[in-house]
Enzyme design. Structure first.
Site, PDB file in Angstrom:
ATOM      1  N   GLN A  94      -6.775   6.222   1.240  1.00  0.00           N
ATOM      2  CA  GLN A  94      -5.643   5.939   2.357  1.00  0.00           C
ATOM      3  C   GLN A  94      -4.707   6.710   2.276  1.00  0.00           C
ATOM      4  O   GLN A  94      -4.651   6.935   1.740  1.00  0.00           O
ATOM      5  CB  GLN A  94      -5.570   4.021   1.362  1.00  0.00           C
ATOM      6  CG  GLN A  94      -6.745   2.945   1.680  1.00  0.00           C
ATOM      7  CD  GLN A  94      -6.954   2.363   0.505  1.00  0.00           C
ATOM      8  OE1 GLN A  94      -5.924   2.231  -0.245  1.00  0.00           O
ATOM      9  NE2 GLN A  94      -6.956   0.955   0.731  1.00  0.00           N
TER      10      GLN A  94
ATOM     11  N   ILE B 210      -1.843   2.777  -3.684  1.00  0.00           N
ATOM     12  CA  ILE B 210      -3.724   2.468  -2.401  1.00  0.00           C
ATOM     13  C   ILE B 210      -4.264   2.467  -3.295  1.00  0.00           C
ATOM     14  O   ILE B 210      -4.141   3.064  -4.447  1.00  0.00           O
ATOM     15  CB  ILE B 210      -3.410   3.598  -1.586  1.00  0.00           C
ATOM     16  CG1 ILE B 210      -3.123   5.190  -2.423  1.00  0.00           C
ATOM     17  CG2 ILE B 210      -2.473   3.758  -0.590  1.00  0.00           C
ATOM     18  CD1 ILE B 210      -3.220   6.607  -2.127  1.00  0.00           C
ATOM     19  N   SER B 211      -5.487   1.656  -2.890  1.00  0.00           N
ATOM     20  CA  SER B 211      -7.215   2.030  -3.921  1.00  0.00           C
ATOM     21  C   SER B 211      -7.390   3.563  -3.648  1.00  0.00           C
ATOM     22  O   SER B 211      -8.063   3.561  -5.066  1.00  0.00           O
ATOM     23  CB  SER B 211      -7.648   0.750  -3.207  1.00  0.00           C
ATOM     24  OG  SER B 211      -7.052  -1.064  -3.245  1.00  0.00           O
ATOM     25  N   SER B 212      -7.305   3.890  -3.056  1.00  0.00           N
ATOM     26  CA  SER B 212      -8.406   4.966  -2.885  1.00  0.00           C
ATOM     27  C   SER B 212      -7.069   6.602  -2.210  1.00  0.00           C
ATOM     28  O   SER B 212      -6.779   5.897  -1.501  1.00  0.00           O
ATOM     29  CB  SER B 212      -9.693   4.696  -2.132  1.00  0.00           C
ATOM     30  OG  SER B 212      -9.707   3.665  -0.720  1.00  0.00           O
TER      31      SER B 212
END
Length: 262
Positions: free
Chosen positions: A13, A8-10
């Site tokens: 999430q 996941i990017s952050s």
């Protein structure tokens, strides 16, 4: 072993969906990571890739988890293929353990080769255009005429009888670069001509002299030898350079003969 990778990017999430899909697929181990997709370095993914063994399988739920763009995906596919590691991308139905998956690899490899060919073609066209405009200068030289290491190497070659390997070890200049620069000097500037190829052995005190281009002489104890006469010839060192006394030798720098016009 079957490994799954979820990213996941952050932190806001969630990995739940990816993890569930990977578990349903039947992976043996799942590696999760929180990092943006545009980041070139993904530590956990890099570590996972390094640990994979031939015939292992790496599973992604989506293509964008494997690579941010087509180029990154192509690079990953090529790496895994060379190492005989299987790749599965669930949302695309790609599984290189199957005949369809292997066909996908062939297509991807072809696209990669086409991409590299087009890049090289654009590069050649750009260089040709720059040359036409008088703007192309080629790759910047690492060793210029002002480089202290190269100048020291040239000086050692002119004033001592050390081998090229010894000179490059002392100055830190690569042998290929030295030979290239020495060849340029031979063509453009002065060269050394040996007038008297003579030396004294510091072990047995024997004085030897090589008078002809193919004259090979050795001292009484066999510690030193000379090879070459009045032409530009390097000396053969049977043992250490410290065994030689070259004070009896004579040489001079001369201008090379101009090339004859055809």
């Amino acid at each position: 072993m079957i490994y799954g990778y979820a990213r996941i990017s952050s932190k806001d999430q969630k990995l739940d969906t990816q993890i569930e899909e990977l578990e349903n697929f039947g992976v043996d181990e799942i590696v999760t990571e929180t990092i943006t997709g545009i980041s070139k370095k993904k530590d956990l993914l890099d570590n996972l890739l390094a640990s994979l063994q031939p015939l292992d399988t790496l599973v992604f739920t989506r293509m964008d988890r494997a690579g941010r763009n087509t180029l990154q995906l192509l690079q990953l596919v090529e790496e895994l293929q060379e190492r005989q590691i299987n790749l599965v991308i669930m949302n695309m139905g790609i599984d290189t353990r199957t005949a369809t998956g292997k066909f996908f690899l062939t297509i991807m490899a072809g696209m990669s080769e086409l991409d590299r060919t087009m890049i090289k073609e654009r590069q050649r066209n750009g260089i040709a255009l720059a040359k036409k405009k008088g703007l192309y200068r080629g790759r910047k030289k690492k060793y210029t005429t002002d480089h202290p290491g190269m100048n020291h190497a040239i000086e050692l070659r002119k004033t001592t009888f050390k081998t090229v390997k010894e000179i490059c070890s002392i100055t830190g200049v690569s042998e290929a670069s030295f030979y290239r620069r020495w060849s340029e000097l031979m063509k453009e500037k002065k060269i050394i001509k040996i007038l008297k190829n003579k030396a004294r052995c510091k072990r047995c005190d024997d004085v030897i002299e090589s008078k002809h281009s193919h004259d090979f002489v050795t001292c009484k104890c066999g510690a030193i030898s000379l090879d070459g006469g009045l032409e530009y010839q390097r000396l053969s060192f049977k043992n250490s350079i410290d065994d030689y006394d070259f004070s009896l030798s004579e040489y001079e720098e001369i201008e090379p003969e101009p090339k004859k016009e055809k």
